[in-house]
Design a protein around this motif. Structure first.
Motif, PDB file in Angstrom:
ATOM      1  N   GLY A 117      -1.624 -22.799 -17.845  1.00  0.00           N
ATOM      2  CA  GLY A 117      -2.362 -21.886 -18.694  1.00  0.00           C
ATOM      3  C   GLY A 117      -1.522 -21.399 -19.856  1.00  0.00           C
ATOM      4  N   MET A 118      -2.176 -20.632 -20.712  1.00  0.00           N
ATOM      5  CA  MET A 118      -1.470 -20.137 -21.892  1.00  0.00           C
ATOM      6  C   MET A 118      -0.420 -19.106 -21.488  1.00  0.00           C
ATOM      7  SD  MET A 118      -3.033 -18.371 -25.314  1.00  0.00           S
ATOM      8  CE  MET A 118      -3.981 -19.833 -25.689  1.00  0.00           C
ATOM      9  N   PHE A 119      -0.802 -18.191 -20.539  1.00  0.00           N
ATOM     10  CA  PHE A 119       0.134 -17.152 -20.098  1.00  0.00           C
ATOM     11  C   PHE A 119       0.275 -17.209 -18.588  1.00  0.00           C
ATOM     12  CE2 PHE A 119      -1.972 -15.501 -23.895  1.00  0.00           C
ATOM     13  CZ  PHE A 119      -0.883 -15.349 -24.746  1.00  0.00           C
ATOM     14  N   LYS A 120       1.392 -16.915 -18.128  1.00  0.00           N
ATOM     15  CA  LYS A 120       1.645 -16.858 -16.687  1.00  0.00           C
ATOM     16  C   LYS A 120       2.249 -15.514 -16.363  1.00  0.00           C
ATOM     17  CE  LYS A 120       3.868 -19.245 -12.874  1.00  0.00           C
ATOM     18  NZ  LYS A 120       4.763 -20.374 -12.469  1.00  0.00           N
ATOM     19  N   VAL A 121       1.512 -14.743 -15.527  1.00  0.00           N
ATOM     20  CA  VAL A 121       1.950 -13.377 -15.192  1.00  0.00           C
ATOM     21  C   VAL A 121       2.309 -13.332 -13.723  1.00  0.00           C
ATOM     22  CG1 VAL A 121       1.327 -10.948 -15.149  1.00  0.00           C
ATOM     23  CG2 VAL A 121       0.477 -12.432 -16.978  1.00  0.00           C
ATOM     24  N   GLU A 122       3.475 -12.798 -13.459  1.00  0.00           N
ATOM     25  CA  GLU A 122       3.886 -12.656 -12.073  1.00  0.00           C
ATOM     26  C   GLU A 122       3.073 -11.551 -11.391  1.00  0.00           C
ATOM     27  OE1 GLU A 122       5.997 -14.438 -10.400  1.00  0.00           O
ATOM     28  OE2 GLU A 122       6.409 -15.729 -12.128  1.00  0.00           O
ATOM     29  N   PRO A 123       2.714 -11.673 -10.119  1.00  0.00           N
ATOM     30  CA  PRO A 123       1.959 -10.606  -9.404  1.00  0.00           C
ATOM     31  C   PRO A 123       2.722  -9.295  -9.411  1.00  0.00           C
ATOM     32  CG  PRO A 123       2.870 -12.190  -7.853  1.00  0.00           C
ATOM     33  CD  PRO A 123       3.072 -12.788  -9.219  1.00  0.00           C
ATOM     34  N   TYR A 124       2.004  -8.206  -9.645  1.00  0.00           N
ATOM     35  CA  TYR A 124       2.638  -6.893  -9.713  1.00  0.00           C
ATOM     36  C   TYR A 124       2.969  -6.384  -8.310  1.00  0.00           C
ATOM     37  CZ  TYR A 124       3.424  -2.055 -11.086  1.00  0.00           C
ATOM     38  OH  TYR A 124       3.968  -0.812 -11.288  1.00  0.00           O
ATOM     39  N   TYR A 125       2.037  -6.627  -7.352  1.00  0.00           N
ATOM     40  CA  TYR A 125       2.261  -6.198  -5.973  1.00  0.00           C
ATOM     41  C   TYR A 125       2.545  -7.407  -5.123  1.00  0.00           C
ATOM     42  CZ  TYR A 125       0.364  -1.580  -7.039  1.00  0.00           C
ATOM     43  OH  TYR A 125       0.145  -0.347  -7.573  1.00  0.00           O
ATOM     44  N   GLU A 126       3.440  -7.207  -4.237  1.00  0.00           N
ATOM     45  CA  GLU A 126       3.654  -8.215  -3.204  1.00  0.00           C
ATOM     46  C   GLU A 126       3.045  -7.654  -1.921  1.00  0.00           C
ATOM     47  OE1 GLU A 126       7.646  -9.449  -2.853  1.00  0.00           O
ATOM     48  OE2 GLU A 126       7.886  -9.936  -4.982  1.00  0.00           O
ATOM     49  N   PHE A 127       1.795  -8.026  -1.671  1.00  0.00           N
ATOM     50  CA  PHE A 127       1.054  -7.404  -0.561  1.00  0.00           C
ATOM     51  C   PHE A 127       1.677  -7.687   0.792  1.00  0.00           C
ATOM     52  CE2 PHE A 127      -2.066  -7.661  -3.961  1.00  0.00           C
ATOM     53  CZ  PHE A 127      -2.576  -6.395  -3.941  1.00  0.00           C
ATOM     54  N   ASN A 128       2.384  -8.759   0.861  1.00  0.00           N
ATOM     55  CA  ASN A 128       2.990  -9.065   2.166  1.00  0.00           C
ATOM     56  C   ASN A 128       4.179  -8.173   2.470  1.00  0.00           C
ATOM     57  OD1 ASN A 128       1.152 -11.111   2.499  1.00  0.00           O
ATOM     58  ND2 ASN A 128       2.464 -12.659   1.513  1.00  0.00           N
ATOM     59  N   ARG A 129       4.764  -7.561   1.427  1.00  0.00           N
ATOM     60  CA  ARG A 129       5.956  -6.746   1.634  1.00  0.00           C
ATOM     61  C   ARG A 129       5.704  -5.250   1.532  1.00  0.00           C
ATOM     62  NH1 ARG A 129      10.503  -9.994  -1.963  1.00  0.00           N
ATOM     63  NH2 ARG A 129      10.286 -12.035  -0.892  1.00  0.00           N
ATOM     64  N   ILE A 130       4.746  -4.866   0.662  1.00  0.00           N
ATOM     65  CA  ILE A 130       4.508  -3.435   0.412  1.00  0.00           C
ATOM     66  C   ILE A 130       3.185  -3.018   1.046  1.00  0.00           C
ATOM     67  CG2 ILE A 130       4.242  -1.634  -1.339  1.00  0.00           C
ATOM     68  CD1 ILE A 130       5.779  -3.451  -3.263  1.00  0.00           C
ATOM     69  N   PRO A 131       3.176  -2.174   2.081  1.00  0.00           N
ATOM     70  CA  PRO A 131       1.905  -1.710   2.687  1.00  0.00           C
ATOM     71  C   PRO A 131       1.180  -0.754   1.733  1.00  0.00           C
ATOM     72  CG  PRO A 131       3.756  -0.545   3.662  1.00  0.00           C
ATOM     73  CD  PRO A 131       4.361  -1.601   2.754  1.00  0.00           C
ATOM     74  N   VAL A 132      -0.114  -0.934   1.616  1.00  0.00           N
ATOM     75  CA  VAL A 132      -0.930  -0.079   0.752  1.00  0.00           C
ATOM     76  C   VAL A 132      -1.748   0.858   1.647  1.00  0.00           C
ATOM     77  CG1 VAL A 132      -2.740   0.010  -0.998  1.00  0.00           C
ATOM     78  CG2 VAL A 132      -1.053  -1.860  -1.008  1.00  0.00           C
ATOM     79  N   ASP A 133      -1.579   2.138   1.438  1.00  0.00           N
ATOM     80  CA  ASP A 133      -2.311   3.167   2.219  1.00  0.00           C
ATOM     81  C   ASP A 133      -3.661   3.422   1.570  1.00  0.00           C
ATOM     82  OD1 ASP A 133      -3.014   5.089   3.982  1.00  0.00           O
ATOM     83  OD2 ASP A 133      -1.730   6.662   3.108  1.00  0.00           O
ATOM     84  N   LEU A 134      -4.712   2.820   2.125  1.00  0.00           N
ATOM     85  CA  LEU A 134      -6.051   2.992   1.570  1.00  0.00           C
ATOM     86  C   LEU A 134      -6.674   4.290   2.081  1.00  0.00           C
ATOM     87  CD1 LEU A 134      -7.381  -0.662   1.970  1.00  0.00           C
ATOM     88  CD2 LEU A 134      -6.464   0.438  -0.087  1.00  0.00           C
ATOM     89  N   PRO A 135      -7.336   5.033   1.224  1.00  0.00           N
ATOM     90  CA  PRO A 135      -7.934   6.317   1.669  1.00  0.00           C
ATOM     91  C   PRO A 135      -9.129   6.081   2.602  1.00  0.00           C
ATOM     92  CG  PRO A 135      -8.605   5.813  -0.568  1.00  0.00           C
ATOM     93  CD  PRO A 135      -7.583   4.775  -0.197  1.00  0.00           C
ATOM     94  N   SER A 136      -9.323   7.015   3.525  1.00  0.00           N
ATOM     95  CA  SER A 136     -10.468   6.940   4.456  1.00  0.00           C
ATOM     96  C   SER A 136     -11.648   7.786   3.982  1.00  0.00           C
ATOM     97  CB  SER A 136     -10.050   7.413   5.857  1.00  0.00           C
ATOM     98  OG  SER A 136      -9.554   8.732   5.798  1.00  0.00           O
ATOM     99  N   CYS A 137     -11.476   8.585   2.947  1.00  0.00           N
ATOM    100  CA  CYS A 137     -12.570   9.374   2.389  1.00  0.00           C
ATOM    101  C   CYS A 137     -12.366   9.488   0.880  1.00  0.00           C
ATOM    102  CB  CYS A 137     -12.633  10.768   3.021  1.00  0.00           C
ATOM    103  SG  CYS A 137     -11.150  11.742   2.738  1.00  0.00           S
ATOM    104  N   MET A 138     -13.438   9.936   0.214  1.00  0.00           N
ATOM    105  CA  MET A 138     -13.376   9.972  -1.241  1.00  0.00           C
ATOM    106  C   MET A 138     -12.459  11.097  -1.731  1.00  0.00           C
ATOM    107  SD  MET A 138     -16.479  10.112  -3.990  1.00  0.00           S
ATOM    108  CE  MET A 138     -17.121   8.556  -3.359  1.00  0.00           C
ATOM    109  N   PHE A 139     -12.644  12.303  -1.120  1.00  0.00           N
ATOM    110  CA  PHE A 139     -11.829  13.449  -1.515  1.00  0.00           C
ATOM    111  C   PHE A 139     -11.220  14.079  -0.273  1.00  0.00           C
ATOM    112  CE2 PHE A 139     -15.331  13.221  -4.604  1.00  0.00           C
ATOM    113  CZ  PHE A 139     -14.599  12.975  -5.754  1.00  0.00           C
ATOM    114  N   LYS A 140     -10.035  14.587  -0.408  1.00  0.00           N
ATOM    115  CA  LYS A 140      -9.391  15.304   0.678  1.00  0.00           C
ATOM    116  C   LYS A 140      -9.288  16.771   0.319  1.00  0.00           C
ATOM    117  CE  LYS A 140      -6.548  11.651   2.718  1.00  0.00           C
ATOM    118  NZ  LYS A 140      -5.176  11.245   3.095  1.00  0.00           N
ATOM    119  N   MET A 141      -9.727  17.628   1.293  1.00  0.00           N
ATOM    120  CA  MET A 141      -9.630  19.074   1.091  1.00  0.00           C
ATOM    121  C   MET A 141      -9.038  19.697   2.336  1.00  0.00           C
ATOM    122  SD  MET A 141     -13.256  20.026  -0.727  1.00  0.00           S
ATOM    123  CE  MET A 141     -12.699  21.726  -0.910  1.00  0.00           C
TER     124      MET A 141
END
Length: 303
Positions: free
Chosen positions: A8-32
């Motif tokens: 391709g014209m441009f090649k961009v390296e992945p910003y996240y390495e999902f296999n190495r960095i765990p992503v904490d996904l929220p369980s609700c929209m807002f926390k109070m």
């Protein structure tokens, strides 16, 4: 345009390495933070004034309800019914030390036939006496109406529990019953007179069997609003309802004659619907005609 294979014209390296960095996904929209937990950690003087006022009002309402409950219990024990509901309907039921007067004004042009049936019901359970008078507004009266309540036995007032006085008078919109004669408290219409008598016969009428009481009220309203006051279409619809009910039962409510039968029978007769009534209603009309309670009222049909 031809696409060429290749990088391709441009090649961009992945910003996240999902296999190495765990992503904490929220369980609700807002926390109070928990509002209740915060309140529990605070002192009373830090509470919201609106909540304090709401709690105070709630306590006040609970105190008033408790006081009202105590007042009702006191009144219930003070004004106990003079009739034992377990023996309602037995001969000689106590109505108190004084005679119970029932005064009814009725128009001879529209005689309340159900009143004669109701009087026979009262005679089964109480010692009764009756009187018939003519008001000055009535110029002439058939003999049958003048003697309509005569049963051949005249009791003195001191011997009777109930005294029924029928006054033939030029009144409109059905009979008028005076509940408290000195204060002239009126009850209008055959259906309401029947309700009054039903509560004399059974003071627990409204509470002992609410389903039957509601059914009786339904037939009384139908008799008054449809047969007596309705147009031809409403009368026809009411007759179909009556015929449908009597196709399943001998009597309108329960296994024996009730005030519903008395008032509906009177309404069918007064509305001139008896001769053209369908089969089930005809059978019921014949059963009423041969019943002892309807004997006196049937004698007035030719009046």
């Amino acid at each position: 345009m031809t696409q060429r294979n290749g990088p391709g014209m441009f090649k961009v390296e992945p910003y996240y390495e999902f296999n190495r960095i765990p992503v904490d996904l929220p369980s609700c929209m807002f926390k109070m933070a928990s509002y209740h937990e915060q309140l529990g950690k605070k002192q009373d003087h830090h509470l919201d004034p609106k909540l304090i006022e709401l709690e105070r009002r709630q306590e006040h309402i609970l105190q008033e309800l408790k006081a009202l409950e105590n007042d009702v219990a006191t009144l219930a024990s003070k004004f106990k019914p003079s009739v034992d509901v377990s023996v309602v309907g037995q001969k000689g039921t106590d109505l108190g030390s004084t005679i119970h007067d029932i005064v009814v004004h009725a128009n001879p042009a529209q005689p309340p036939l159900s009143l004669m049936v109701l009087y026979e019901m009262l005679k089964l359970h109480f010692s009764c006496r009756s009187e018939v008078h003519i008001h000055s507004s009535v110029k002439s009266l058939p003999d049958q109406l003048l003697t309509c309540l005569g049963n051949g036995v005249e009791l003195a007032r001191g011997e009777a529990q109930i005294s029924l006085t029928l006054i033939w008078k030029d009144v409109s919109h059905g009979p008028v019953l005076m509940v408290a004669v000195p204060s002239q408290s009126p009850i209008y219409g055959e259906a309401n007179v029947a309700r009054y008598v039903a509560r004399l016969l059974n003071p627990s009428y409204d509470t002992m069997d609410i389903v039957s009481a509601t059914s009786v009220d339904n037939w009384l309203d139908l008799a008054t609003n449809m047969f007596l006051k309705g147009n031809s279409k409403e009368k026809s619809a009411s007759m179909r309802s009556l015929n449908s009910r009597l196709g399943k039962c001998d009597w309108l409510v329960g296994s024996s004659v009730s005030i519903a039968d008395a008032v509906c029978w009177s309404a069918v007769q007064s509305a001139g619907q008896a001769a053209s009534a369908p089969a089930n209603v005809q059978k019921w009309l014949k059963a009423c005609a041969t019943h002892d309670l309807f004997e006196m009222a049937s004698g007035l049909l030719s009046a």
